[in-house]
Design a protein around this motif. Structure first.
Motif, PDB file in Angstrom:
ATOM      1  N   GLY A 209     122.831  59.562-131.241  1.00 23.49           N
ATOM      2  CA  GLY A 209     121.589  59.653-130.492  1.00 23.49           C
ATOM      3  C   GLY A 209     121.758  59.895-129.013  1.00 23.49           C
ATOM      4  N   ILE A 210     122.993  59.830-128.513  1.00 25.22           N
ATOM      5  CA  ILE A 210     123.221  59.995-127.071  1.00 25.22           C
ATOM      6  C   ILE A 210     122.782  61.396-126.625  1.00 25.22           C
ATOM      7  CG2 ILE A 210     124.975  60.085-125.261  1.00 25.22           C
ATOM      8  CD1 ILE A 210     126.566  58.022-126.809  1.00 25.22           C
ATOM      9  N   GLY A 211     121.887  61.441-125.676  1.00 27.09           N
ATOM     10  CA  GLY A 211     121.406  62.717-125.144  1.00 27.09           C
ATOM     11  C   GLY A 211     120.265  63.329-125.931  1.00 27.09           C
ATOM     12  N   SER A 212     119.815  62.672-126.998  1.00 26.14           N
ATOM     13  CA  SER A 212     118.761  63.264-127.843  1.00 26.14           C
ATOM     14  C   SER A 212     117.435  63.384-127.095  1.00 26.14           C
ATOM     15  CB  SER A 212     118.578  62.439-129.116  1.00 26.14           C
ATOM     16  OG  SER A 212     118.272  61.095-128.816  1.00 26.14           O
ATOM     17  N   ILE A 213     117.145  62.436-126.185  1.00 24.43           N
ATOM     18  CA  ILE A 213     115.900  62.514-125.423  1.00 24.43           C
ATOM     19  C   ILE A 213     115.898  63.750-124.528  1.00 24.43           C
ATOM     20  CG2 ILE A 213     116.849  61.019-123.616  1.00 24.43           C
ATOM     21  CD1 ILE A 213     113.157  61.269-124.684  1.00 24.43           C
ATOM     22  N   VAL A 214     117.063  64.096-123.981  1.00 22.29           N
ATOM     23  CA  VAL A 214     117.161  65.288-123.125  1.00 22.29           C
ATOM     24  C   VAL A 214     116.992  66.554-123.960  1.00 22.29           C
ATOM     25  CG1 VAL A 214     118.625  66.552-121.511  1.00 22.29           C
ATOM     26  CG2 VAL A 214     118.662  64.067-121.518  1.00 22.29           C
ATOM     27  N   ILE A 215     117.579  66.547-125.163  1.00 24.64           N
ATOM     28  CA  ILE A 215     117.420  67.694-126.059  1.00 24.64           C
ATOM     29  C   ILE A 215     115.955  67.876-126.434  1.00 24.64           C
ATOM     30  CG2 ILE A 215     117.984  68.598-128.357  1.00 24.64           C
ATOM     31  CD1 ILE A 215     120.693  67.181-128.113  1.00 24.64           C
ATOM     32  N   GLY A 216     115.284  66.758-126.735  1.00 23.44           N
ATOM     33  CA  GLY A 216     113.868  66.834-127.066  1.00 23.44           C
ATOM     34  C   GLY A 216     113.039  67.354-125.911  1.00 23.44           C
ATOM     35  N   LEU A 217     113.311  66.871-124.706  1.00 24.83           N
ATOM     36  CA  LEU A 217     112.581  67.335-123.524  1.00 24.83           C
ATOM     37  C   LEU A 217     112.855  68.807-123.244  1.00 24.83           C
ATOM     38  CD1 LEU A 217     113.044  64.306-121.097  1.00 24.83           C
ATOM     39  CD2 LEU A 217     110.944  65.021-122.226  1.00 24.83           C
ATOM     40  N   ALA A 218     114.113  69.214-123.431  1.00 18.34           N
ATOM     41  CA  ALA A 218     114.453  70.626-123.229  1.00 18.34           C
ATOM     42  C   ALA A 218     113.658  71.508-124.183  1.00 18.34           C
ATOM     43  CB  ALA A 218     115.954  70.834-123.437  1.00 18.34           C
TER      44      ALA A 218
ATOM     45  N   ASP B 157     130.805  70.587-122.140  1.00 18.38           N
ATOM     46  CA  ASP B 157     129.871  70.898-121.054  1.00 18.38           C
ATOM     47  C   ASP B 157     128.436  71.061-121.528  1.00 18.38           C
ATOM     48  OD1 ASP B 157     132.057  70.898-119.419  1.00 18.38           O
ATOM     49  OD2 ASP B 157     132.305  73.083-119.414  1.00 18.38           O
ATOM     50  N   LEU B 158     128.181  70.879-122.825  1.00 18.47           N
ATOM     51  CA  LEU B 158     126.851  71.143-123.369  1.00 18.47           C
ATOM     52  C   LEU B 158     125.793  70.219-122.786  1.00 18.47           C
ATOM     53  CD1 LEU B 158     127.276  71.961-127.166  1.00 18.47           C
ATOM     54  CD2 LEU B 158     126.501  73.448-125.317  1.00 18.47           C
ATOM     55  N   LYS B 159     126.103  68.947-122.652  1.00 16.63           N
ATOM     56  CA  LYS B 159     125.109  68.010-122.136  1.00 16.63           C
ATOM     57  C   LYS B 159     124.783  68.325-120.674  1.00 16.63           C
ATOM     58  CE  LYS B 159     126.166  64.280-125.364  1.00 16.63           C
ATOM     59  NZ  LYS B 159     125.027  64.606-126.205  1.00 16.63           N
ATOM     60  N   LEU B 160     125.780  68.728-119.907  1.00 18.06           N
ATOM     61  CA  LEU B 160     125.531  69.141-118.529  1.00 18.06           C
ATOM     62  C   LEU B 160     124.637  70.378-118.505  1.00 18.06           C
ATOM     63  CD1 LEU B 160     126.063  69.018-115.475  1.00 18.06           C
ATOM     64  CD2 LEU B 160     128.159  70.342-115.874  1.00 18.06           C
ATOM     65  N   PHE B 161     124.928  71.332-119.374  1.00 20.60           N
ATOM     66  CA  PHE B 161     124.117  72.546-119.462  1.00 20.60           C
ATOM     67  C   PHE B 161     122.680  72.206-119.833  1.00 20.60           C
ATOM     68  CE2 PHE B 161     122.335  75.937-122.125  1.00 20.60           C
ATOM     69  CZ  PHE B 161     122.393  77.011-121.246  1.00 20.60           C
ATOM     70  N   THR B 162     122.506  71.289-120.796  1.00 24.52           N
ATOM     71  CA  THR B 162     121.168  70.879-121.218  1.00 24.52           C
ATOM     72  C   THR B 162     120.414  70.205-120.076  1.00 24.52           C
ATOM     73  OG1 THR B 162     121.933  70.567-123.484  1.00 24.52           O
ATOM     74  CG2 THR B 162     119.867  69.521-122.882  1.00 24.52           C
ATOM     75  N   ALA B 163     121.097  69.308-119.355  1.00 27.12           N
ATOM     76  CA  ALA B 163     120.454  68.607-118.241  1.00 27.12           C
ATOM     77  C   ALA B 163     120.002  69.585-117.165  1.00 27.12           C
ATOM     78  CB  ALA B 163     121.411  67.573-117.655  1.00 27.12           C
ATOM     79  N   ILE B 164     120.847  70.563-116.853  1.00 30.15           N
ATOM     80  CA  ILE B 164     120.487  71.562-115.841  1.00 30.15           C
ATOM     81  C   ILE B 164     119.304  72.401-116.318  1.00 30.15           C
ATOM     82  CG2 ILE B 164     121.289  73.636-114.648  1.00 30.15           C
ATOM     83  CD1 ILE B 164     124.097  72.404-114.640  1.00 30.15           C
ATOM     84  N   THR B 165     119.310  72.763-117.604  1.00 26.94           N
ATOM     85  CA  THR B 165     118.209  73.550-118.175  1.00 26.94           C
ATOM     86  C   THR B 165     116.886  72.805-118.054  1.00 26.94           C
ATOM     87  OG1 THR B 165     119.717  74.583-119.754  1.00 26.94           O
ATOM     88  CG2 THR B 165     117.360  74.701-120.245  1.00 26.94           C
ATOM     89  N   VAL B 166     116.883  71.513-118.402  1.00 33.68           N
ATOM     90  CA  VAL B 166     115.663  70.704-118.311  1.00 33.68           C
ATOM     91  C   VAL B 166     115.211  70.575-116.858  1.00 33.68           C
ATOM     92  CG1 VAL B 166     114.680  68.414-118.693  1.00 33.68           C
ATOM     93  CG2 VAL B 166     116.158  69.425-120.419  1.00 33.68           C
ATOM     94  N   ALA B 167     116.156  70.332-115.936  1.00 33.00           N
ATOM     95  CA  ALA B 167     115.819  70.182-114.518  1.00 33.00           C
ATOM     96  C   ALA B 167     115.172  71.457-113.980  1.00 33.00           C
ATOM     97  CB  ALA B 167     117.072  69.840-113.721  1.00 33.00           C
ATOM     98  N   ILE B 168     115.736  72.610-114.347  1.00 35.91           N
ATOM     99  CA  ILE B 168     115.173  73.886-113.880  1.00 35.91           C
ATOM    100  C   ILE B 168     113.779  74.104-114.464  1.00 35.91           C
ATOM    101  CG2 ILE B 168     115.430  76.387-113.979  1.00 35.91           C
ATOM    102  CD1 ILE B 168     118.457  75.972-113.863  1.00 35.91           C
ATOM    103  N   ALA B 169     113.640  73.823-115.768  1.00 33.62           N
ATOM    104  CA  ALA B 169     112.352  74.032-116.434  1.00 33.62           C
ATOM    105  C   ALA B 169     111.271  73.133-115.835  1.00 33.62           C
ATOM    106  CB  ALA B 169     112.494  73.776-117.936  1.00 33.62           C
ATOM    107  N   LEU B 170     111.620  71.864-115.580  1.00 31.38           N
ATOM    108  CA  LEU B 170     110.654  70.934-114.992  1.00 31.38           C
ATOM    109  C   LEU B 170     110.313  71.295-113.551  1.00 31.38           C
ATOM    110  CD1 LEU B 170     111.985  67.520-116.357  1.00 31.38           C
ATOM    111  CD2 LEU B 170     109.868  68.663-117.010  1.00 31.38           C
ATOM    112  N   SER B 171     111.214  72.015-112.885  1.00 31.00           N
ATOM    113  CA  SER B 171     110.992  72.386-111.485  1.00 31.00           C
ATOM    114  C   SER B 171     110.244  73.704-111.332  1.00 31.00           C
ATOM    115  CB  SER B 171     112.342  72.495-110.756  1.00 31.00           C
ATOM    116  OG  SER B 171     113.074  71.297-110.850  1.00 31.00           O
TER     117      SER B 171
END
Length: 298
Positions: A211-220, A264-278
């Motif tokens: 489940g680690i990182g699943s919330i970020v995947i869902g938000l992405a 690096d996938l989780k870092l890529f996902t986090a950056i994707t979500v940050a850009i999308a939210l911005s």
């Protein structure tokens, strides 16, 4: 390449169930629910343990759904009755679920190799494992989306939406907002646990850390779906969520194909979500520039 895309689509359809669950809390209730990271692993743990003990995979999946709903109820209880902030309540439940999932499985991971799953009947009809997963996941998403669309059009569903939109106005209309928040969390985490059960059966194992990182995947998936496919009405939102989850998985598959390290996938996902939210902020910066350009042209 085709096989990679088919695998990404089948996985995206399963994760679309989690995306709908995340949407309910993140968009409808306006709550960042961290319970997701524990309830998805709980769903996998319950399904894997039940199947390993000889239970029907369909009943095991149903039990996983109930387990996730129970986790959502705990978070709702902590938030509404004990007045713990929603984010902290979700974190507390998530932490406790780590130990509970270990107790359920008896160890950190549990294999489902050579055991019957919900996909086995389709595989017995001659479908490949990928196609079986894709067909079952598609039918599941179709049914779940239909039920969610119907439910949030009912009086009870509208009460949940009103609670998330304006809780003070909802209370003025006689709506018990605490019950609506709890019900929303129950439905959300039930869907998340169902997703975990289907993932465990598709990959033939359950792991306590899945489940680690699943919330970020869902938000992405939510953000990608809304940005690319729009959110004109609730039906369009549901379709966008499914397409967003599939798009996200295709992006990940292509990125891996291009040589990005899996670490690096989780870092890529986090950056994707940050850009999308911005994006709204970027659009607000670009708007005056566009106006000045148009004014200069005139």
């Amino acid at each position: 390449m085709l096989q990679i895309l088919l695998g990404a689509i089948s996985l995206g359809l399963i994760w679309a169930i989690l995306t709908i669950g995340v949407y309910i809390t993140f968009r409808i209730l306006d709550i960042a629910d961290m319970t997701v990271e524990g309830s998805i692993a709980m769903g996998a743990a319950i399904a894997a343990t039940s199947i390993s003990n000889g239970m029907s995979p369909y009943m095991a999946t149903f039990l996983a759904l109930l387990g996730g709903m129970a986790a959502g109820f705990v978070t709702g209880f902590l938030h509404t009755k004990l007045k713990i902030p929603a984010l902290l309540a979700g974190i507390l439940t998530m932490i406790s679920l780590y130990s509970i999932n270990l107790l359920i499985m008896g160890k950190a991971n549990l294999s489902l190799l050579r055991m019957n799953t919900v996909y086995t009947p389709l595989e017995n009809l001659g479908l490949s494992s990928t196609n079986a997963v894709m067909l079952f996941a598609f039918l599941s998403v179709l049914i779940i989306s239909g039920i969610i669309y119907w439910f949030f059009g009912t009086e009870l569903g509208c009460a949940i939406r009103a609670t998330g939109n304006n809780s003070q106005m909802a209370r003025a209309q006689g709506i018990n907002t605490n019950n609506m928040i709890t019900l929303g969390l129950v439905i959300s985490n039930g869907l998340v646990a169902l997703c975990g059960a289907l993932i465990a059966q598709s990959q033939s194992f359950a792991d306590v850390q899945m489940g680690i990182g699943s919330i970020v995947i869902g938000l992405a998936s939510v953000i990608i779906g809304e940005v690319i496919f729009g959110k004109r009405n609730f039906l369009n939102c549901l379709i966008s969520l499914v397409l967003g989850a599939i798009t996200y998985r295709i992006i990940i598959a292509l990125v891996l194909k291009m040589g990005m390290p899996a670490n690096d996938l989780k870092l890529f996902t986090a950056i994707t979500v940050a850009i999308a939210l911005s994006l709204p902020v970027f659009k607000s910066y670009l708007r005056p520039i566009k106006r000045s350009i148009k004014g200069g042209d005139l």
